[in-house]
Enzyme design. Sequence first.
Site, mmCIF file in Angstrom:
data_model
loop_
_atom_site.group_PDB
_atom_site.id
_atom_site.type_symbol
_atom_site.label_atom_id
_atom_site.label_comp_id
_atom_site.label_asym_id
_atom_site.label_seq_id
_atom_site.Cartn_x
_atom_site.Cartn_y
_atom_site.Cartn_z
ATOM 1 N N LYS A 115 0.815 -1.222 0.000
ATOM 2 C CA LYS A 115 0.000 0.000 0.000
ATOM 3 C C LYS A 115 0.840 1.259 0.000
ATOM 4 C CE LYS A 115 -4.388 -1.611 1.152
ATOM 5 N NZ LYS A 115 -5.637 -1.538 1.794
ATOM 6 N N LYS A 197 -4.629 -9.800 -6.723
ATOM 7 C CA LYS A 197 -5.837 -10.026 -5.936
ATOM 8 C C LYS A 197 -6.973 -9.093 -6.396
ATOM 9 C CE LYS A 197 -6.443 -8.059 -1.847
ATOM 10 N NZ LYS A 197 -7.188 -7.718 -0.636
ATOM 11 N N LYS A 200 -10.845 -4.007 -3.551
ATOM 12 C CA LYS A 200 -11.822 -2.923 -3.656
ATOM 13 C C LYS A 200 -11.160 -1.572 -3.867
ATOM 14 C CE LYS A 200 -13.207 -3.254 1.168
ATOM 15 N NZ LYS A 200 -12.228 -2.589 2.017
HETATM 16 P P1 ATP Z 1 -8.373 -2.847 -0.031
HETATM 17 O O1 ATP Z 1 -7.966 -3.163 -1.413
HETATM 18 O O2 ATP Z 1 -9.037 -1.521 0.152
HETATM 19 O O3 ATP Z 1 -7.319 -3.141 0.995
HETATM 20 P P2 ATP Z 1 -9.760 -5.321 0.135
HETATM 21 O O4 ATP Z 1 -10.627 -5.575 -1.038
HETATM 22 O O5 ATP Z 1 -8.487 -6.084 0.278
HETATM 23 O O6 ATP Z 1 -9.551 -3.786 0.299
HETATM 24 P P3 ATP Z 1 -10.343 -5.565 2.931
HETATM 25 O O7 ATP Z 1 -11.234 -4.651 3.690
HETATM 26 O O8 ATP Z 1 -8.887 -5.400 3.132
HETATM 27 O O9 ATP Z 1 -10.655 -5.528 1.389
HETATM 28 O O10 ATP Z 1 -10.722 -7.056 3.193
HETATM 29 C C1 ATP Z 1 -11.903 -7.506 3.791
HETATM 30 C C2 ATP Z 1 -11.884 -9.008 3.856
HETATM 31 O O11 ATP Z 1 -12.035 -9.545 2.533
HETATM 32 C C3 ATP Z 1 -10.582 -9.622 4.402
HETATM 33 O O12 ATP Z 1 -10.873 -10.748 5.185
HETATM 34 C C4 ATP Z 1 -9.833 -9.984 3.159
HETATM 35 O O13 ATP Z 1 -8.905 -11.011 3.391
HETATM 36 C C5 ATP Z 1 -10.973 -10.438 2.261
HETATM 37 N N1 ATP Z 1 -10.623 -10.280 0.853
HETATM 38 C C6 ATP Z 1 -10.306 -9.120 0.232
HETATM 39 N N2 ATP Z 1 -10.048 -9.329 -1.070
HETATM 40 C C7 ATP Z 1 -10.202 -10.669 -1.260
HETATM 41 C C8 ATP Z 1 -10.065 -11.508 -2.403
HETATM 42 N N3 ATP Z 1 -9.718 -11.020 -3.571
HETATM 43 N N4 ATP Z 1 -10.298 -12.838 -2.262
HETATM 44 C C9 ATP Z 1 -10.666 -13.341 -1.072
HETATM 45 N N5 ATP Z 1 -10.808 -12.602 0.044
HETATM 46 C C10 ATP Z 1 -10.572 -11.289 -0.028
#
Ligand code: ATP
Length: 329
Positions: A115, A197, A200
């Site tokens: 990040k 990955k 969001k």
């Molecule tokens: P950001 O990109 O803003 O960090 P993010 O999409 O990774 O956001 P988080 O709020 O960090 O979302 O994650 C929320 C939950 O969703 C966590 O348990 C994370 O491990 C899970 N998660 C996020 N992206 C994935 C993915 N691509 N596949 C499976 N689980 C995910």
Amino acid sequence: MSIKKHIFSGIQPSGNLNIGNYIGAISQWVEMQKEYDCIFSVVDYHAITVKQKPEELKKRIINTTKIYLAAGIDPEKSIIFQQSAVPAHTELAWILNCYGARIADLNKMTQFKDKAGKNQESVSVGLYDYPVLMAADILLYNTEIVPVGDDQKQHVELARDIATRFNKEFGDAFIIPQAVVKKEGARIMSLQDPTKKMSKSDPNQNNCIILLEDIEDAKKKIMRSVTDSGSDVVYDLINKPALSNLLTIYAILGDRQIKRLEKDYSGKGYGDFKKDLAEVIEKFLKDFQEKYNNISDQEVLEILEAGRIKAQAIASKKLEEVRKLIGVR
Ligand code: ATP
Ligand code: LTN
């Protein structure tokens, strides 16, 4: 005291939740609440580790809670609350910053490196300290299991190390938590690049399917998603990472085994497979969005307030115990 295992998890209200968040985290929570005592938080103080617009953040806290509810988190069974409403989280994070967390640990965190990128010197201290606040979230509630996606395993490991160090110095205050990830779907990948990955905060919206997005747009994203060379629909992470990702999404949202899908599509090509997957996505999103749209803001505020009271009772007890152990009470 209940003998059921204690579960804690959370998601940041920092963007539009996508099917990766649903599959990797929330769908696991829904299953777990049948068996365990669960607490699910909307972790707004984690979200502000990167800049958020106040009005948007406020809306996202409500909308993220609605997503939990639409997915099937039941406030009668589980505690749902907003992290910033329970000040014990930030207070314990401070104590753990002093007793338990070390610079050397934080320097190893891959999420921070990803990040912060090249801006490691100019990002907020909060972004660096993020995993310590996460450790506080978990440790306040005697949590045994932390259901998360694959990318959060390192943070839960750190929470274990911090708890172990604290316990060694001050006596057994904390349960040592364990991360649990799904066998399939712990890491849903981007639709345009299967080495990344689905996230969001990804600026390229074609990479992910947002839970609240227009259904026709979502179907188009599936049709346009990258595939691998060849034409057989088989699960093979090394040679067919993009297709394997699509198969995982199909299996979970369409409730069919991957092996079964391979059989059903033997002799058919990627085109047929994608068309059907687009329909699976359509059905899933339609159902999800219908539930989401039936939840009012008022209902959410009431659920969060009831959750706050329950969470506060558990957290303040643990915090008081910790304050005594370190000698400030
Ligand atoms: P950001 O990109 O803003 O960090 P993010 O999409 O990774 O956001 P988080 O709020 O960090 O979302 O994650 C929320 C939950 O969703 C966590 O348990 C994370 O491990 C899970 N998660 C996020 N992206 C994935 C993915 N691509 N596949 C499976 N689980 C995910
Ligand atoms: N860092 C997590 C969100 C999070 C969390 C937690 C998850 C904050 N506190 C406690 C599990 C337990 C993420 O998904 N980015």
